[in-house]
Design an enzyme around this catalytic site. Structure first.
Site, PDB file in Angstrom:
ATOM      1  N   ALA A 163      16.559 -26.703 -11.919  1.00 43.19           N
ATOM      2  CA  ALA A 163      16.780 -25.781 -13.037  1.00 43.19           C
ATOM      3  C   ALA A 163      17.687 -24.620 -12.617  1.00 43.19           C
ATOM      4  CB  ALA A 163      15.441 -25.315 -13.594  1.00 43.19           C
ATOM      5  N   SER A 164      17.236 -23.381 -12.846  1.00 45.50           N
ATOM      6  CA  SER A 164      18.119 -22.219 -12.686  1.00 45.50           C
ATOM      7  C   SER A 164      18.411 -21.840 -11.245  1.00 45.50           C
ATOM      8  CB  SER A 164      17.523 -21.015 -13.422  1.00 45.50           C
ATOM      9  OG  SER A 164      17.657 -21.184 -14.816  1.00 45.50           O
ATOM     10  N   ILE A 165      17.796 -22.487 -10.277  1.00 49.98           N
ATOM     11  CA  ILE A 165      18.241 -22.293  -8.896  1.00 49.98           C
ATOM     12  C   ILE A 165      19.694 -22.757  -8.773  1.00 49.98           C
ATOM     13  CG2 ILE A 165      17.824 -22.914  -6.478  1.00 49.98           C
ATOM     14  CD1 ILE A 165      14.888 -23.199  -7.123  1.00 49.98           C
ATOM     15  N   SER A 166      20.140 -23.589  -9.716  1.00 49.87           N
ATOM     16  CA  SER A 166      21.537 -24.009  -9.765  1.00 49.87           C
ATOM     17  C   SER A 166      22.472 -22.807  -9.850  1.00 49.87           C
ATOM     18  CB  SER A 166      21.769 -24.931 -10.973  1.00 49.87           C
ATOM     19  OG  SER A 166      20.909 -26.052 -10.937  1.00 49.87           O
TER      20      SER A 166
END
Length: 546
Positions: A163-166
């Site tokens: 997810a938002s670790i991207s």
């Protein structure tokens, strides 16, 4: 078998057998024990026959293929060490992993118990954790199932949505381009992406820059399209915080200025009304239709059409508004500044960082160890999540990875952050993937930002940052750490970095990275993992100090 038993019986009845039997009987009698009966010989023959039969049957069974070991129970605790006779077997992928370092046994046990509790509390099918200490992975383990239907257990190699670790991964691409002089963070984005139209806010022409996009200060919307609801929610939160502070101040005023009691009471009542006038109900992210897009976008420029013509919700730089679409625009900037397709440029970075299992999420490719993703329906039944295509937001939430790869990424960032401190004491150290001054910039809180997963912190550049703080002696001490959480359809994640508190004397005889990295991924959405990761990091830091 019948012939074997017959032969043994005949041998026992022969004179030799009788003499042997008499010899045993004689010895028995010499020992002063009661005399043996004549049936002893027959019994001996039958016993030998049975023993030889069992031996022969065991040999015949040895010629058949071995039965596979039973499937591991993902809910079971790690088993004890195997019996001594099994220690000669060669290790295989199905064998238990080597036991972790003894010095972290207490931290591992308590952290495993904590994860079991979290998993049971939220009803997550599976969860995977990885921990590294001073650059070395010391623990990785999977609990539960990566695939419930086929009873596939989670393991350290399980691949899930991060997810938002991207966003933190995308920041590395932007930082490398900035270091190379190919990207200016403070000029309008139209310099790189003219397809994104110039913007106005309340009739005034405004500029959206790369720096503002990184820290979610651009005013570009998130999944919620209703500007009124977003503004009402922001105003409500601001009033609530202001009201709390005002109430504290009023208590002091009342003790010192009794004659202003009526005025203070009136202001308090007015602010209470503001706090109680809640805004219209705003949908959470998982109720937004755009989160479930199934359309395939060929590149980042094409993805811009989802939001490029929408108005800005706030004046750029004035307020924090978390926006994954802002990172879609950043992906387009990476493409234009680098001259490569966004995914090609990211794969080069993953190769440099040795993140070999980190890839963009696509439905068609066969990706080994990929988990399935789950959610609970309205009847609280576990179901598979619907199919989604994340090509519109690879930069902001579209990558797959493992806890091991995330640990490598975290250590690379921590090394770059600390290596400048060690240069004077160790000139042979290799440079970090990003320069120390770059990492300091990335891990510095930005004004006017928020860190939704820890109110103590603020947002930096694609990382949440909590600074070191202690207000009172012998009281709570807040450690400096950075992290980023993630929430996607059927997935939750966190990557947390707890740097060691270094001083000049502590640097001697040490090399970076120094600190604890924790990564957790889960195949269930809406699971808050940051506080769990921080607790685990502190447990390992305690054992490390001891």
């Amino acid at each position: 078998m019948h012939r074997l038993l017959s032969a043994v019986a005949v041998r026992a009845a022969t004179p030799g057998g009788q003499a042997w039997g008499c010899g045993r009987r004689g010895a028995h009698q010499r020992a002063g024990l009661p005399p043996l009966g004549h049936g002893w010989v027959g019994g001996l023959g039958l016993g030998l026959g049975l023993a030889l039969g069992v031996k022969l049957a065991g040999g015949l069974r040895g010629a058949t293929p071995a039965q596979p070991p039973p499937a591991p129970d993902p809910e079971a605790s790690p088993q004890a060490e195997p019996p001594q006779e099994q220690s000669f077997a060669l290790w295989s992928p199905q064998s238990p992993a080597p036991l972790p370092s003894r010095c972290f046994a207490r931290a591992i046990e308590s952290s495993r118990d904590l994860l079991h509790r979290i998993k049971d509390e939220v009803g997550a099918p599976g969860i995977v954790v990885g921990v590294s200490v001073d650059g070395k992975e010391v623990w990785s383990e999977g609990l539960g199932y990566a695939d419930v239907e086929n009873r596939v257990p989670c393991k350290p190699e399980t691949v899930m949505r991060i997810a938002s670790i991207s966003k933190s991964l995308t920041m590395v691409a932007l930082a490398k381009l900035w270091e190379a002089g190919k990207l200016d963070l403070d000029i309008p984005v139209q310099h790189y992406v003219p397809e994104f139209p110039e913007k106005e806010y309340e009739g005034e022409k405004v500029s959206v820059t790369t720096r503002l996009l990184i820290s979610h200060l651009s005013g570009i919307r998130h999944y919620e399209k209703d500007m009124k609801k977003v503004k009402e929610e922001k105003a409500y939160k601001a009033l609530k915080m202001k009201g709390t502070m005002a109430s504290d101040q009023e208590k002091e005023d009342k003790s010192n200025e009794k004659n202003d009691f009526a005025k203070a009471k009136t202001e308090q009542d007015n602010e209470a009304k503001c706090r109680n006038s809640k805004p219209g109900k705003k949908k959470n992210d998982f109720e937004q239709g755009e989160l479930y897009l199934k359309e395939k976008f060929e590149n980042s420029i094409e993805s811009l059409r989802l939001f490029k013509n929408d108005p800005l919700f706030f004046k750029p730089g004035s307020q924090f508004l978390y926006s994954t679409f802002g990172y879609t625009l950043l992906a387009a900037i990476v493409e234009r500044a680098s001259g490569y397709k966004y995914l090609d440029y990211m794969q080069k970075i993953f190769h440099d960082l040795d993140m070999l299992t980190t890839v963009q999420e696509e439905n068609e490719p066969v990706i080994y160890n990929r988990a399935r993703f789950y959610v609970y329906n309205k009847k609280r039944r576990l179901v598979n999540t619907p199919y989604v295509d994340n090509s519109y937001k690879w930069a902001g939430g579209g990558f797959l990875s493992t806890v091991g790869d995330l640990l490598k990424f975290g250590n690379a960032m921590l090394y770059g952050y600390q290596v400048g401190l060690f240069k004077n004491s160790n000139e042979n150290l290799l440079p970090g993937y990003l320069k120390p001054e770059t990492m300091v910039m990335i891990w510095t809180p930005v004004p006017n930002t928020e860190m939704s997963w820890d109110k103590e912190g603020k947002y930096g550049m694609a990382w949440g940052v909590v600074e070191k703080k202690q207000t009172y002696g012998s009281c709570r001490k807040q450690r400096h750490y950075v992290s980023h959480t993630g929430g996607a359809v059927g997935a939750s994640s966190v990557l947390l970095v707890l740097p060691e508190e270094l001083d000049t004397e502590a640097i001697n005889n040490k090399v970076p990275p120094r600190g604890i990295i924790v990564s957790i991924i889960c195949n269930m959405q809406s699971v808050g993992l940051n506080s769990t990761a921080l607790k685990i990091a502190l447990e390992f830091d305690k054992d490390r100090s001891d």
